[in-house]
Design a protein around this motif. Structure first.
Motif, PDB file in Angstrom:
ATOM      1  N   SER A  42     -41.565  37.466  35.970  1.00  0.00           N
ATOM      2  CA  SER A  42     -40.175  37.745  35.611  1.00  0.00           C
ATOM      3  C   SER A  42     -39.316  36.488  35.610  1.00  0.00           C
ATOM      4  N   GLY A  43     -39.832  35.403  36.125  1.00  0.00           N
ATOM      5  CA  GLY A  43     -39.102  34.146  36.232  1.00  0.00           C
ATOM      6  C   GLY A  43     -39.114  33.667  37.663  1.00  0.00           C
ATOM      7  N   SER A  44     -38.044  33.948  38.381  1.00  0.00           N
ATOM      8  CA  SER A  44     -37.941  33.554  39.785  1.00  0.00           C
ATOM      9  C   SER A  44     -38.222  34.750  40.691  1.00  0.00           C
ATOM     10  N   ASP A  47     -35.318  37.047  40.351  1.00  0.00           N
ATOM     11  CA  ASP A  47     -35.397  37.891  39.159  1.00  0.00           C
ATOM     12  C   ASP A  47     -36.293  39.100  39.414  1.00  0.00           C
ATOM     13  N   SER A  50     -34.589  41.543  41.642  1.00  0.00           N
ATOM     14  CA  SER A  50     -33.590  42.275  40.878  1.00  0.00           C
ATOM     15  C   SER A  50     -34.240  43.444  40.133  1.00  0.00           C
ATOM     16  N   GLU A  51     -35.423  43.214  39.554  1.00  0.00           N
ATOM     17  CA  GLU A  51     -36.146  44.285  38.873  1.00  0.00           C
ATOM     18  C   GLU A  51     -36.551  45.386  39.842  1.00  0.00           C
ATOM     19  N   THR A  84     -32.980  44.879  30.508  1.00  0.00           N
ATOM     20  CA  THR A  84     -31.974  43.946  31.013  1.00  0.00           C
ATOM     21  C   THR A  84     -30.702  44.664  31.447  1.00  0.00           C
ATOM     22  N   ARG A  87     -30.901  45.976  35.089  1.00  0.00           N
ATOM     23  CA  ARG A  87     -31.250  45.108  36.200  1.00  0.00           C
ATOM     24  C   ARG A  87     -30.057  44.871  37.114  1.00  0.00           C
ATOM     25  N   LYS A  90     -27.644  39.311  38.644  1.00  0.00           N
ATOM     26  CA  LYS A  90     -28.473  38.165  38.994  1.00  0.00           C
ATOM     27  C   LYS A  90     -27.760  37.153  39.885  1.00  0.00           C
TER      28      LYS A  90
END
Length: 301
Positions: A42-44, A47, A50-51, A84, A87, A90
């Motif tokens: 998902s990135g970091s 992130d 957050s999901e 998105t 979510r 961020k």
């Protein structure tokens, strides 16, 4: 206990266990570490968290009798990620996201435990919760744990500085260099164990050049094998240690301790030029849990 009651109890147990697992996976991580890109699909880490929070919210809506049901495929896109628009924000800190998750997960557990068994509809919701909050959730935590293990993260530099015994260990290494190697036939691995067991955890990992050794016993054996040719020259009197010392020491942004070393050998087979290397160590609870040893270029003559 009926089969459905057992199924409900088992799911509630897995949900509680998952809550604890996420807390353990994030313990000690700073917001900066969690914001580092590329840690997960998902990135970091932030992130991904957050999901997880968004998915937990959708599950709560689905199992709550007071809220309208949502289509069960709304939780993810075709690639398995949360849309998105759903979510969590961020810009929230990891602490805030974790607090939200804790509230949502506790609410889901209460709904699961309070629900009375109902035919097929209940089974469908049970399967949905198990898929999102157990199966998929554990896969997401696996990502975080893999990243943690590869980065050796989880402690601030200041905290690691108080837990490390870097100076004491380096001094013990220097003292070893002053041994009278002509006095007898030393077994290096046994000598390392006697002198250094108190500094290294039993399961510490050593990277020596391109090779990796897992566990203290294997790591000490690997170091003994590398140093045996020099040890033989010292025992035969064909070489001597003229100087042996650390030259520089620092702590990097991850809290690892970096020490540069230099030794000069004398004797028939010595060039007299310094041999230089670097040790990079990660400490936890006053024990080395990982160390990397790298060759450094010798200074010009």
């Amino acid at each position: 206990m009926t089969p459905k009651e057992f199924q409900k109890s088992n799911l509630a147990f897995d949900l509680r266990k998952g809550k604890k697992r996420l807390e353990d996976a994030l313990r000690g991580l700073s917001d900066e570490q969690c914001a580092r890109a590329g840690a997960t699909r998902s990135g970091s880490v932030a992130d991904l968290l957050s999901e997880i929070v968004s998915g937990e919210f959708l599950v709560l809506m689905e199992v709550s009798d007071r809220l309208p049901g949502l289509p069960m495929n709304l939780v993810t896109n075709a690639d398995g990620r949360t849309p998105t628009a759903l979510r969590a924000e961020k810009d929230k800190s990891v602490e805030s996201l974790l607090a939200e998750f804790s509230v949502l997960r506790s609410a889901v557990i209460r709904r699961i435990e309070d629900r009375k068994p109902q035919a097929a509809k209940c089974d469908t919701k049970h399967d949905y919760v198990a898929d999102v909050c157990v199966t998929r959730f554990n896969e997401q935590i696996d990502e975080i744990e893999r990243w943690r293990s590869s980065e050796i993260v989880g402690f601030s530099a200041a905290r690691l500085s108080t837990e490390a015994r870097e100076t004491e260990l380096n001094q013990a290494i220097v003292e070893l260099s002053r041994e009278d190697f002509l006095a007898g036939n030393f077994d290096l691995k046994s000598l390392f164990s006697v002198l250094f067991d108190r500094f290294y955890s039993e399961d510490f990992v050593l990277w020596l050049g391109t090779s990796e050794a897992n566990g203290r016993t294997a790591a000490f054996q690997r170091m003994a094998d590398v140093l045996e040719p020099i040890n033989s020259l010292l025992e035969m009197g064909l070489a001597s240690i003229v100087s042996f010392r650390p030259t520089e020491r620092e702590q990097d942004n991850e809290g690892n301790f970096i020490t540069d070393w230099e030794t000069v050998l004398g004797g028939t087979y010595s060039t007299g030029r310094p041999v230089c290397w670097r040790t990079v160590r990660a400490w936890k609870s006053q024990m080395v849990i990982a160390e990397r040893i790298e060759d450094l270029a010798s200074p010009p003559p």
